[in-house]
Scaffold this motif. Sequence first.
Motif, mmCIF file in Angstrom:
data_model
loop_
_atom_site.group_PDB
_atom_site.id
_atom_site.type_symbol
_atom_site.label_atom_id
_atom_site.label_comp_id
_atom_site.label_asym_id
_atom_site.label_seq_id
_atom_site.Cartn_x
_atom_site.Cartn_y
_atom_site.Cartn_z
ATOM 1 N N ILE A 15 -3.975 -1.280 6.344
ATOM 2 C CA ILE A 15 -4.649 -1.126 5.813
ATOM 3 C C ILE A 15 -4.378 -0.146 4.624
ATOM 4 O O ILE A 15 -4.194 -0.774 3.316
ATOM 5 C CB ILE A 15 -5.590 -1.869 6.749
ATOM 6 N N LEU A 16 -5.138 0.780 5.366
ATOM 7 C CA LEU A 16 -5.551 1.746 4.262
ATOM 8 C C LEU A 16 -4.621 2.801 3.556
ATOM 9 O O LEU A 16 -4.567 2.693 2.475
ATOM 10 C CB LEU A 16 -6.144 2.994 5.190
ATOM 11 N N SER A 18 -1.840 0.209 2.721
ATOM 12 C CA SER A 18 -1.412 -0.085 1.833
ATOM 13 C C SER A 18 -2.597 -0.248 0.257
ATOM 14 O O SER A 18 -2.301 -0.548 0.212
ATOM 15 C CB SER A 18 -1.107 -2.132 2.163
ATOM 16 N N VAL A 19 -3.705 0.210 0.840
ATOM 17 C CA VAL A 19 -5.146 0.107 0.114
ATOM 18 C C VAL A 19 -4.713 1.471 -1.089
ATOM 19 O O VAL A 19 -4.865 0.811 -2.757
ATOM 20 C CB VAL A 19 -6.068 0.078 0.266
ATOM 21 N N TRP A 29 1.076 -4.431 -3.270
ATOM 22 C CA TRP A 29 0.820 -3.962 -2.361
ATOM 23 C C TRP A 29 -1.005 -4.975 -1.506
ATOM 24 O O TRP A 29 -0.338 -4.374 0.048
ATOM 25 C CB TRP A 29 0.490 -2.626 -2.543
ATOM 26 N N LEU A 30 -1.922 -5.325 -1.941
ATOM 27 C CA LEU A 30 -2.546 -6.066 -1.271
ATOM 28 C C LEU A 30 -1.583 -7.105 -0.469
ATOM 29 O O LEU A 30 -2.800 -7.101 0.150
ATOM 30 C CB LEU A 30 -3.555 -6.457 -2.242
ATOM 31 N N THR A 33 -1.325 -5.957 2.425
ATOM 32 C CA THR A 33 -2.998 -6.398 3.134
ATOM 33 C C THR A 33 -3.676 -7.634 4.009
ATOM 34 O O THR A 33 -4.173 -7.303 4.902
ATOM 35 C CB THR A 33 -4.172 -5.662 2.563
ATOM 36 N N VAL A 36 -1.216 -8.234 7.158
ATOM 37 C CA VAL A 36 -1.914 -7.706 8.719
ATOM 38 C C VAL A 36 -3.218 -8.531 9.184
ATOM 39 O O VAL A 36 -3.088 -8.554 10.225
ATOM 40 C CB VAL A 36 -1.812 -5.917 8.063
ATOM 41 N N GLY A 37 -4.377 -8.631 7.990
ATOM 42 C CA GLY A 37 -5.135 -9.677 8.197
ATOM 43 C C GLY A 37 -4.956 -10.587 8.784
ATOM 44 O O GLY A 37 -5.532 -10.986 10.027
#
Length: 61
Positions: A15-16, A18-19, A29-30, A33, A36-37
């Motif tokens: 997550i970090l 991709s942010v 790229w979000l 994220t 993953v979520g």
Amino acid sequence: MTIENQIRAFAGTFILISVALAYFYSPYWLFFTVFVGLNLLQSSFTKFCPLEIILRKIQNK
């Protein structure tokens, strides 16, 4: 480190990353994220996590 903690560490790292990639390169790229979520959410309901399977196989070698 337990497998649960390893999964959390992987998810947090992804997550970090991709942010950061969304900030520096492209907001697309979000979507990573979001993936993953969603994977974390579905695994909490179905108890199926592909990363858990991979980590168990690595530990058994």
